[in-house]
Enzyme design. Structure first.
Site, PDB file in Angstrom:
ATOM      1  N   LYS A 159       1.659  -3.262   6.972  1.00 50.71           N
ATOM      2  CA  LYS A 159       1.884  -3.447   5.527  1.00 50.71           C
ATOM      3  C   LYS A 159       3.375  -3.444   5.196  1.00 50.71           C
ATOM      4  CE  LYS A 159      -2.151  -3.879   3.398  1.00 50.71           C
ATOM      5  NZ  LYS A 159      -2.494  -5.084   2.632  1.00 50.71           N
ATOM      6  N   TYR A 216      -1.766   0.278  10.628  1.00 52.75           N
ATOM      7  CA  TYR A 216      -2.036  -0.388   9.342  1.00 52.75           C
ATOM      8  C   TYR A 216      -0.797  -0.345   8.450  1.00 52.75           C
ATOM      9  CZ  TYR A 216      -3.734  -0.735   4.486  1.00 52.75           C
ATOM     10  OH  TYR A 216      -3.894  -1.071   3.166  1.00 52.75           O
ATOM     11  N   GLU A 263       0.163   3.677   1.648  1.00 54.89           N
ATOM     12  CA  GLU A 263       0.198   4.165   3.039  1.00 54.89           C
ATOM     13  C   GLU A 263       1.578   3.938   3.656  1.00 54.89           C
ATOM     14  OE1 GLU A 263      -2.142   5.707   5.139  1.00 54.89           O
ATOM     15  OE2 GLU A 263      -3.290   6.036   3.319  1.00 54.89           O
ATOM     16  N   SER A 321       0.811  -1.221   0.000  1.00 51.84           N
ATOM     17  CA  SER A 321       0.000   0.000   0.000  1.00 51.84           C
ATOM     18  C   SER A 321       0.844   1.270   0.000  1.00 51.84           C
ATOM     19  CB  SER A 321      -0.878  -0.008   1.254  1.00 51.84           C
ATOM     20  OG  SER A 321      -1.440   1.253   1.470  1.00 51.84           O
TER      21      SER A 321
HETATM   22  P1  NDP Z   1     -11.455  -4.567   1.689  1.00 56.28           P
HETATM   23  O1  NDP Z   1     -11.455  -4.047   3.073  1.00 56.28           O
HETATM   24  O2  NDP Z   1     -12.624  -4.251   0.793  1.00 56.28           O
HETATM   25  O3  NDP Z   1     -11.327  -6.169   1.745  1.00 56.28           O
HETATM   26  C1  NDP Z   1     -10.556  -6.816   2.714  1.00 56.28           C
HETATM   27  C2  NDP Z   1     -10.801  -8.314   2.619  1.00 56.28           C
HETATM   28  O4  NDP Z   1     -10.011  -8.968   3.621  1.00 56.28           O
HETATM   29  C3  NDP Z   1     -12.247  -8.735   2.873  1.00 56.28           C
HETATM   30  O5  NDP Z   1     -12.592  -9.758   1.969  1.00 56.28           O
HETATM   31  C4  NDP Z   1     -12.194  -9.283   4.282  1.00 56.28           C
HETATM   32  O6  NDP Z   1     -13.175 -10.244   4.574  1.00 56.28           O
HETATM   33  C5  NDP Z   1     -10.814  -9.931   4.255  1.00 56.28           C
HETATM   34  N1  NDP Z   1     -10.307 -10.267   5.580  1.00 56.28           N
HETATM   35  C6  NDP Z   1     -10.261  -9.469   6.677  1.00 56.28           C
HETATM   36  N2  NDP Z   1      -9.754 -10.141   7.715  1.00 56.28           N
HETATM   37  C7  NDP Z   1      -9.467 -11.381   7.275  1.00 56.28           C
HETATM   38  C8  NDP Z   1      -8.932 -12.545   7.877  1.00 56.28           C
HETATM   39  N3  NDP Z   1      -8.584 -12.562   9.177  1.00 56.28           N
HETATM   40  N4  NDP Z   1      -8.767 -13.666   7.125  1.00 56.28           N
HETATM   41  C9  NDP Z   1      -9.116 -13.667   5.819  1.00 56.28           C
HETATM   42  N5  NDP Z   1      -9.638 -12.596   5.187  1.00 56.28           N
HETATM   43  C10 NDP Z   1      -9.806 -11.473   5.903  1.00 56.28           C
HETATM   44  O7  NDP Z   1     -10.094  -4.102   0.993  1.00 56.28           O
HETATM   45  P2  NDP Z   1      -9.793  -3.742  -0.550  1.00 56.28           P
HETATM   46  O8  NDP Z   1     -10.430  -4.741  -1.421  1.00 56.28           O
HETATM   47  O9  NDP Z   1     -10.031  -2.303  -0.751  1.00 56.28           O
HETATM   48  O10 NDP Z   1      -8.221  -3.925  -0.587  1.00 56.28           O
HETATM   49  C11 NDP Z   1      -7.620  -5.184  -0.908  1.00 56.28           C
HETATM   50  C12 NDP Z   1      -6.214  -5.227  -0.336  1.00 56.28           C
HETATM   51  O11 NDP Z   1      -5.438  -4.184  -0.891  1.00 56.28           O
HETATM   52  C13 NDP Z   1      -6.137  -5.037   1.181  1.00 56.28           C
HETATM   53  O12 NDP Z   1      -5.064  -5.822   1.654  1.00 56.28           O
HETATM   54  C14 NDP Z   1      -5.815  -3.564   1.336  1.00 56.28           C
HETATM   55  O13 NDP Z   1      -5.163  -3.312   2.564  1.00 56.28           O
HETATM   56  C15 NDP Z   1      -4.911  -3.359   0.137  1.00 56.28           C
HETATM   57  N6  NDP Z   1      -4.874  -2.020  -0.400  1.00 56.28           N
HETATM   58  C16 NDP Z   1      -6.034  -1.386  -0.742  1.00 56.28           C
HETATM   59  C17 NDP Z   1      -6.005  -0.129  -1.280  1.00 56.28           C
HETATM   60  C18 NDP Z   1      -7.269   0.561  -1.693  1.00 56.28           C
HETATM   61  O14 NDP Z   1      -7.202   1.770  -1.944  1.00 56.28           O
HETATM   62  N7  NDP Z   1      -8.383  -0.126  -1.809  1.00 56.28           N
HETATM   63  C19 NDP Z   1      -4.723   0.578  -1.485  1.00 56.28           C
HETATM   64  C20 NDP Z   1      -3.564  -0.221  -1.184  1.00 56.28           C
HETATM   65  C21 NDP Z   1      -3.646  -1.467  -0.643  1.00 56.28           C
HETATM   66  P3  NDP Z   1     -14.640  -9.818   5.153  1.00 56.28           P
HETATM   67  O15 NDP Z   1     -15.475  -9.515   3.947  1.00 56.28           O
HETATM   68  O16 NDP Z   1     -15.048 -11.046   5.887  1.00 56.28           O
HETATM   69  O17 NDP Z   1     -14.448  -8.614   6.034  1.00 56.28           O
HETATM   70  P1  GDP Z   2      -6.753   5.937   3.373  1.00 48.32           P
HETATM   71  O1  GDP Z   2      -5.894   6.800   2.512  1.00 48.32           O
HETATM   72  O2  GDP Z   2      -6.509   4.477   3.162  1.00 48.32           O
HETATM   73  O3  GDP Z   2      -6.719   6.292   4.804  1.00 48.32           O
HETATM   74  O4  GDP Z   2      -8.243   6.127   2.789  1.00 48.32           O
HETATM   75  P2  GDP Z   2      -9.528   6.907   3.370  1.00 48.32           P
HETATM   76  O5  GDP Z   2     -10.482   6.991   2.239  1.00 48.32           O
HETATM   77  O6  GDP Z   2     -10.013   6.289   4.636  1.00 48.32           O
HETATM   78  O7  GDP Z   2      -8.963   8.367   3.742  1.00 48.32           O
HETATM   79  C1  GDP Z   2      -8.396   9.199   2.760  1.00 48.32           C
HETATM   80  C2  GDP Z   2      -8.158  10.581   3.368  1.00 48.32           C
HETATM   81  O8  GDP Z   2      -9.407  11.217   3.598  1.00 48.32           O
HETATM   82  C3  GDP Z   2      -7.412  10.563   4.717  1.00 48.32           C
HETATM   83  O9  GDP Z   2      -6.413  11.548   4.683  1.00 48.32           O
HETATM   84  C4  GDP Z   2      -8.493  10.920   5.714  1.00 48.32           C
HETATM   85  O10 GDP Z   2      -8.013  11.624   6.873  1.00 48.32           O
HETATM   86  C5  GDP Z   2      -9.353  11.851   4.873  1.00 48.32           C
HETATM   87  N1  GDP Z   2     -10.714  11.990   5.405  1.00 48.32           N
HETATM   88  C6  GDP Z   2     -11.319  13.161   5.731  1.00 48.32           C
HETATM   89  N2  GDP Z   2     -12.534  12.929   6.236  1.00 48.32           N
HETATM   90  C7  GDP Z   2     -12.703  11.583   6.266  1.00 48.32           C
HETATM   91  C8  GDP Z   2     -13.777  10.746   6.689  1.00 48.32           C
HETATM   92  O11 GDP Z   2     -14.810  11.182   7.177  1.00 48.32           O
HETATM   93  N3  GDP Z   2     -13.606   9.401   6.527  1.00 48.32           N
HETATM   94  C9  GDP Z   2     -12.461   8.874   5.980  1.00 48.32           C
HETATM   95  N4  GDP Z   2     -12.361   7.559   5.827  1.00 48.32           N
HETATM   96  N5  GDP Z   2     -11.435   9.661   5.591  1.00 48.32           N
HETATM   97  C10 GDP Z   2     -11.555  10.993   5.716  1.00 48.32           C
END
Ligand code: NDP
Ligand code: GDP
Length: 326
Positions: A155, A151, A129, A127
């Site tokens: 990562k 988090y 992040e 990520s």
């Molecule tokens: P989501 O939060 O939508 O999905 C996370 C998934 O992980 C869900 O299917 C969840 O299952 C599963 N999960 C959580 N805990 C466990 C566990 N203990 N065992 C098995 N599975 C588990 O994330 P995204 O699809 O947005 O992201 C996918 C990956 O990419 C993540 O690792 C995220 O950190 C990473 N990532 C995402 C970014 C983004 O902007 N979206 C950016 C960079 C990295 P359940 O449905 O049961 O909760």
């Molecule tokens: P992140 O980059 O994985 O933390 O994705 P988020 O979508 O959760 O947050 C993106 C940015 O939006 C961060 O800098 C947050 O502090 C900002 N932000 C501002 N207001 C909010 C809010 O109400 N919810 C979330 N999730 N983020 C917010």
């Protein structure tokens, strides 16, 4: 027919990746953790109309035995580790769980691959992040990490383990350092989806204000559909490597709000309320990725602009809210 195993298949990227792999003719297996709400856990797969095409396998990233069993049963050609506690803000209230799932969970699945599927190609969902308190104005594969949340710390561990298993055991293991990416099935707690859902509710008279935290934060936002394509491309390379996946454009939360409110003809200033409780203990102020390596080596580039994506998300939320209110 190639077989893929996806952890996190019920999440946003899991759903879009499963759809892509099914389209390419893969047999797609998804690890699903036990839930009391088994009837709704496949909501994102349903949205993409693929809930009956993915084969579910019971398991959890915290349970190594379940991962080993999954490798033995599925015999995957490709393993995508997308499972995580993925919400940054929750990682301060659940730091230990985040470390276990998002960090050690990756080590668990790498172990399972090493022991039972060493020929499989492995993808780790790293990520942006990890860049946290950015050390360079534009971040690429060589920019040092400075994580700012539990988090991000987790990562960094998972990223390092993936590199280490590649170098120690010769696994075909790649990290995709993905910048923020969204879609109509983005979790409702993330800011883009919170905004598009809020805009839909305000437009349809269900609420009047939208409460946000730090709207000066800047993110490099892309679409999940574009970004999962990059995951697959990484695993088609002869040599495993790490890649930044980003759009190369950064936008403030404030400007992203403008795009969403303008689309439905609302004035953002009439509805936006800044809530100090929504600020984070440590913020990542600016993320901006340089995807030049992915472009040159994978031939990857994003197709969907931020404006197109936000419009798609607002339309999807308008549809959902209309259904709820009948
Ligand atoms: P989501 O939060 O939508 O999905 C996370 C998934 O992980 C869900 O299917 C969840 O299952 C599963 N999960 C959580 N805990 C466990 C566990 N203990 N065992 C098995 N599975 C588990 O994330 P995204 O699809 O947005 O992201 C996918 C990956 O990419 C993540 O690792 C995220 O950190 C990473 N990532 C995402 C970014 C983004 O902007 N979206 C950016 C960079 C990295 P359940 O449905 O049961 O909760
Ligand atoms: P992140 O980059 O994985 O933390 O994705 P988020 O979508 O959760 O947050 C993106 C940015 O939006 C961060 O800098 C947050 O502090 C900002 N932000 C501002 N207001 C909010 C809010 O109400 N919810 C979330 N999730 N983020 C917010």
């Amino acid at each position: 027919m190639k077989r893929a195993l996806i952890t996190g298949v019920t999440g946003q990227d899991g759903a879009y990746l499963a759809a892509l792999l099914l389209e390419k003719g893969y047999e797609v297996h998804g690890l699903v953790r036990r839930s009391s709400s088994a009837d709704v856990i496949d909501a994102k797969l349903r949205w993409l109309k693929i809930q009956n095409d993915v084969k579910f396998i019971d398991g959890n990233l915290l349970d190594l035995s379940s991962l080993i069993r999954a490798m033995r049963d599925v015999k995957p050609d490709e393993v995508y580790n997308l499972g995580a506690q993925s919400f940054v803000k929750s990682s301060w209230s659940q730091p230990l769980l985040t470390g276990q799932v998002t960090g050690l969970g990756a080590a668990n699945i790498l172990e399972a691959v090493r022991l039972d599927a060493p020929q499989a190609r492995f993808y780790q969902a790293s990520s942006s992040e990890m860049y946290g308190l950015i050390q360079e104005p534009v971040q690429n594969e060589t920019t040092p990490f400075y994580p700012r949340s539990p988090y991000a710390v987790a990562k960094v561990f998972a990223h390092g383990m993936t590199v280490n298993y590649r170098e120690s055991f010769g696994l075909h293991a790649s990290n995709g350092i993905l910048f923020n990416h969204e879609s109509p099935v983005r979790g409702i707690e993330f800011v883009t989806r919170k905004v598009t859902d809020g805009v839909a509710r305000i437009k349809l008279g269900q609420q009047s204000e939208l409460r946000l935290g730090n709207i000066d934060a800047k993110r490099d936002w892309g679409h999940s559909k574009d970004f999962v394509r990059a995951m697959w491309m990484m695993l088609q390379q002869d040599i495993a490597d790490d890649y930044v996946i980003a759009t190369g454009r950064t936008t403030t939360v404030r400007d992203m709000c403008h795009i969403a409110f303008d689309y439905v003809g609302l004035n953002v200033d009439d509805h936006l309320v800044i809530d100090p409780a929504l600020f984070r203990p440590a913020e990542v102020d600016l993320l901006l990725g340089n995807p030049a390596k992915a472009h040159a080596k994978l031939g990857w580039k994003p197709d969907i602009s931020l404006e197109e994506m936000i419009r798609e998300m607002v339309e999807a939320d308008l549809k959902r809210v209309k259904q709820q209110i009948g």
